[in-house]
Write a protein that holds these residues in place. Structure first.
Motif, PDB file in Angstrom:
ATOM      1  N   PRO A 190      38.618  22.552  40.625  1.00  0.00           N
ATOM      2  CA  PRO A 190      38.736  23.355  41.849  1.00  0.00           C
ATOM      3  C   PRO A 190      38.546  24.829  41.530  1.00  0.00           C
ATOM      4  N   SER A 191      37.307  25.278  41.597  1.00  0.00           N
ATOM      5  CA  SER A 191      36.954  26.638  41.229  1.00  0.00           C
ATOM      6  C   SER A 191      36.969  27.548  42.452  1.00  0.00           C
ATOM      7  N   PRO A 192      37.529  28.745  42.331  1.00  0.00           N
ATOM      8  CA  PRO A 192      37.452  29.693  43.442  1.00  0.00           C
ATOM      9  C   PRO A 192      36.093  30.382  43.516  1.00  0.00           C
ATOM     10  N   TYR A 193      35.214  30.119  42.552  1.00  0.00           N
ATOM     11  CA  TYR A 193      33.935  30.810  42.484  1.00  0.00           C
ATOM     12  C   TYR A 193      32.770  29.954  42.955  1.00  0.00           C
ATOM     13  N   GLU A 194      32.816  28.662  42.692  1.00  0.00           N
ATOM     14  CA  GLU A 194      31.670  27.801  42.951  1.00  0.00           C
ATOM     15  C   GLU A 194      32.124  26.490  43.576  1.00  0.00           C
ATOM     16  N   PRO A 201      18.653  35.948  34.875  1.00  0.00           N
ATOM     17  CA  PRO A 201      19.446  36.570  33.818  1.00  0.00           C
ATOM     18  C   PRO A 201      19.311  38.080  33.740  1.00  0.00           C
ATOM     19  N   GLY A 202      18.280  38.627  34.408  1.00  0.00           N
ATOM     20  CA  GLY A 202      18.072  40.070  34.376  1.00  0.00           C
ATOM     21  C   GLY A 202      18.883  40.841  35.393  1.00  0.00           C
ATOM     22  N   VAL A 203      19.571  40.148  36.279  1.00  0.00           N
ATOM     23  CA  VAL A 203      20.396  40.814  37.289  1.00  0.00           C
ATOM     24  C   VAL A 203      21.804  40.969  36.722  1.00  0.00           C
ATOM     25  N   PRO A 204      22.263  42.186  36.454  1.00  0.00           N
ATOM     26  CA  PRO A 204      23.578  42.353  35.816  1.00  0.00           C
ATOM     27  C   PRO A 204      24.707  41.677  36.579  1.00  0.00           C
ATOM     28  N   GLU A 205      24.681  41.753  37.911  1.00  0.00           N
ATOM     29  CA  GLU A 205      25.751  41.138  38.698  1.00  0.00           C
ATOM     30  C   GLU A 205      25.756  39.626  38.549  1.00  0.00           C
ATOM     31  N   ALA A 206      24.572  39.032  38.411  1.00  0.00           N
ATOM     32  CA  ALA A 206      24.503  37.576  38.224  1.00  0.00           C
ATOM     33  C   ALA A 206      25.059  37.195  36.854  1.00  0.00           C
ATOM     34  N   ARG A 207      24.711  37.947  35.821  1.00  0.00           N
ATOM     35  CA  ARG A 207      25.254  37.678  34.485  1.00  0.00           C
ATOM     36  C   ARG A 207      26.777  37.740  34.492  1.00  0.00           C
ATOM     37  N   GLU A 208      27.297  38.809  35.094  1.00  0.00           N
ATOM     38  CA  GLU A 208      28.744  38.990  35.113  1.00  0.00           C
ATOM     39  C   GLU A 208      29.417  37.881  35.913  1.00  0.00           C
ATOM     40  N   PHE A 209      28.761  37.453  36.989  1.00  0.00           N
ATOM     41  CA  PHE A 209      29.343  36.392  37.814  1.00  0.00           C
ATOM     42  C   PHE A 209      29.423  35.068  37.056  1.00  0.00           C
ATOM     43  N   VAL A 210      28.347  34.674  36.355  1.00  0.00           N
ATOM     44  CA  VAL A 210      28.388  33.369  35.704  1.00  0.00           C
ATOM     45  C   VAL A 210      29.449  33.359  34.604  1.00  0.00           C
ATOM     46  N   GLU A 255      32.266  35.099  34.694  1.00  0.00           N
ATOM     47  CA  GLU A 255      33.548  35.019  35.392  1.00  0.00           C
ATOM     48  C   GLU A 255      33.807  33.609  35.903  1.00  0.00           C
ATOM     49  N   ALA A 256      32.779  32.963  36.445  1.00  0.00           N
ATOM     50  CA  ALA A 256      32.947  31.610  36.974  1.00  0.00           C
ATOM     51  C   ALA A 256      33.303  30.626  35.871  1.00  0.00           C
ATOM     52  N   MET A 257      32.643  30.727  34.721  1.00  0.00           N
ATOM     53  CA  MET A 257      32.943  29.819  33.618  1.00  0.00           C
ATOM     54  C   MET A 257      34.322  30.114  33.024  1.00  0.00           C
TER      55      MET A 257
END
Length: 547
Positions: free
Chosen positions: A132-136, A211-220, A222-224
């Motif tokens: 039960p993830s709050p992110y995904e 992978p080049g989007v900094p916000e996407a990198r930081e999000f993955v 955080e989600a993991m």
């Protein structure tokens, strides 16, 4: 350049597998904690060994030496359990919780029967979650419906049941893959990829976080990390998917991302590799900050670069992960960002384009002196294919070769289903040739940890040993050894250094105690050691003799 006879399912790793760029390599001193469910894990028959006994406090005991033919006592023996497209588990979508749970415990029991000591279970296959993830959202591979509640916590169950069998649990994540289709609107409405379409690109009929989007990198990351923070994991594991594998006639659509975020890089390939490096390093640091006893490892494609391209590369001529997935796996090892590297050396001995016997020593040399453990990814899924893989002895021959390379500290098999189907006979040969005795997971010294006190052991009169912890921190589990005859006085049991004397291991309960049922044998002396969650082993207990 063509892939070197990969012949593998298109979905592995399935195969598989912020952030200052100049931070120091990962080092992690600490002590650790552990408690698990009580279980019994007998894995071998009684093996006779030289008679010996343990002094309660041995002093200046000479080091023990194993017989030359003794197998390794510490060795990673694992399998991948893939969730995407229901390759291994769950076996199909929409099962009842009870059926899903039974299927997983069946796989775990088979792993124990095969002499394995760890499982790498995929819990985030496609930007979704097996918890039960709050992110995904909940993974569609659980119920058939993305976001559908499976009715229990699969990750909690998977970890507890692995530990009950004293299997290390490595949580396997695919960092960037969002979907096995290319329609972002088919994702659940609140999916982060749908809410942030500028984070996503379509390539080869699939969706990926860029992978080049900094916000996407930081999000993955955080989600993991939510699963790392909230579950009792032993390892964090990535497979070989970073930037997607090349698709003929297609170009990765990240030119706009490069224009926006690629300042300082004259070459888009160098920029892409740096993006992957930032994520790998960031995840390493995040795990270390939260739970430094949790190991972080990656199973990259088996070829970094060919020597014809780079003098540091291997004497091969296959696809290069450095250039095609922008995964600089050699750098990750040399920089100390990983606890283990697990290259997928999915080719046979003697294959000209990618020879197993060439790649193993190449990776061994890369890992030498770095403190990074080397485990080899084994292609059990290929057994039965044309050529060398028609011989069920091929896998065992790989392990024969590994024994000549002490830098190899274990093997991981893709995947669990293959070990019960096409590779069943091949794995029986591996067990007979290499896994007839148990093995403890290798100790990674820089992760810290403590050596437990020797346990207290008594026979209960019903064919079982009752084991209690010694003073201090309770251990994670116990290892039980058997020797023919009565104990000799005043000697430390050197025989416990030889795993052929080990009957098996048993997890400690919440109170640190355990019960181990021993084979019905007369005139036998038993010793027990306590083992930390990071596999530091205590001195032997006092002997328990059963006439």
């Amino acid at each position: 350049m063509a892939y070197p006879n990969r012949n593998r399912p298109s979905t592995h790793h399935e195969i598989s597998a912020p952030f200052p760029r100049t931070a120091a390599p990962r080092t992690r001193p600490r002590t650790a904690l552990f408690a698990g469910a009580l279980a019994t894990a007998l894995t071998a028959a009684l093996v006779h060994a030289p008679q010996a006994a343990a002094a309660p406090e041995p002093v200046n005991q000479p080091p023990c030496e194993n017989a030359p033919e003794a197998p390794p006592k510490h060795q990673m023996r694992a399998e991948w359990i893939a969730g995407v497209q229901n390759i291994d588990w769950p076996t199909s979508q929409g099962q009842t919780p009870e059926r899903q749970q039974a299927d997983l415990t069946d796989l775990y029991d088979e792993a124990v029967d095969n002499g394995l000591n760890a499982v790498f279970v995929q819990i985030r296959p496609t930007a979704d979650a097996f918890w039960p993830s709050p992110y995904e959202p909940w993974s569609e591979w659980l119920t058939g419906e993305q976001g559908g509640d499976p009715g229990y916590d699969p990750l909690e169950f998977a970890v507890e049941e692995a530990h009950a069998r004293n299997l290390e649990f490595h949580a396997w994540y695919n960092p960037y893959r969002v979907a096995m289709h290319d329609d972002v609107n088919a994702l659940v409405e609140d999916h982060p990829a749908r809410q942030n379409p500028d984070w996503v690109f379509e390539y080869g009929g699939k969706l990926y976080y860029d992978p080049g989007v900094p916000e996407a990198r930081e999000f993955v990351i955080e989600a993991m990390m939510h699963s790392v923070e909230n579950y009792d994991l032993d390892g964090v594991h990535f497979d070989d998917y970073f930037y997607p594998y090349p698709v003929s006639g297609e170009v990765i659509p990240d030119a706009d991302t490069y224009a926006e975020h690629g300042s300082g890089f004259d070459d888009i390939g160098d920029w892409r590799r740096d993006n992957v490096d930032l994520m790998v390093r960031g995840m390493s640091e995040a795990v270390n900050d939260v739970k430094p006893y949790v190991k972080f490892g990656i199973s990259p494609f088996g070829i970094w670069r060919n020597s014809g391209t780079d003098p540091n590369g291997s004497d091969t001529n296959g696809s290069q992960s450095y250039d095609n997935q922008f995964a600089d796996s050699r750098k990750w090892v040399l920089e100390g960002w990983l606890d283990y590297i697990n290259p997928q050396i999915y080719w046979e001995i003697g294959l000209p384009v990618a020879d197993y016997s060439v790649l193993v020593p190449w990776w061994e040399e890369v890992a030498e002196g770095t403190g990074t453990h080397l485990y080899v990814g084994q292609a059990a899924y290929k057994v039965g294919n044309a050529g060398a893989w028609q011989d069920p002895n091929e896998l065992s021959s790989h392990l024969d070769l590994n024994r000549d390379h002490p830098g190899v500290q274990g093997d991981v098999y893709f995947s669990a289903t293959s070990l019960r189907t096409n590779a069943r006979q091949a794995m029986e040969i591996v067990v007979e040739d290499h896994y007839s005795s148990p093995a403890l997971v290798p100790v990674k010294e820089d992760l810290g940890g403590t050596v437990p006190a020797p346990p207290r052991v008594t026979a209960n009169g019903e064919g079982a040993l009752e084991i209690a912890p010694g003073p201090g921190e309770a251990p994670a589990y116990y290892a039980v050894y058997a020797f023919d005859g009565q104990p000799a006085r005043g000697q430390a049991p050197c025989g416990i250094e030889d795993p052929r004397a080990m009957l098996g291991t048993v997890r400690a309960g919440d109170d640190g105690t355990a019960t181990f049922t021993v084979p019905r044998s007369a005139d036998t002396t038993y010793y027990v050691t306590a083992v930390h969650r990071l596999h530091h082993e205590s001195r032997a207990s006092k002997p328990e003799y059963l006439p």
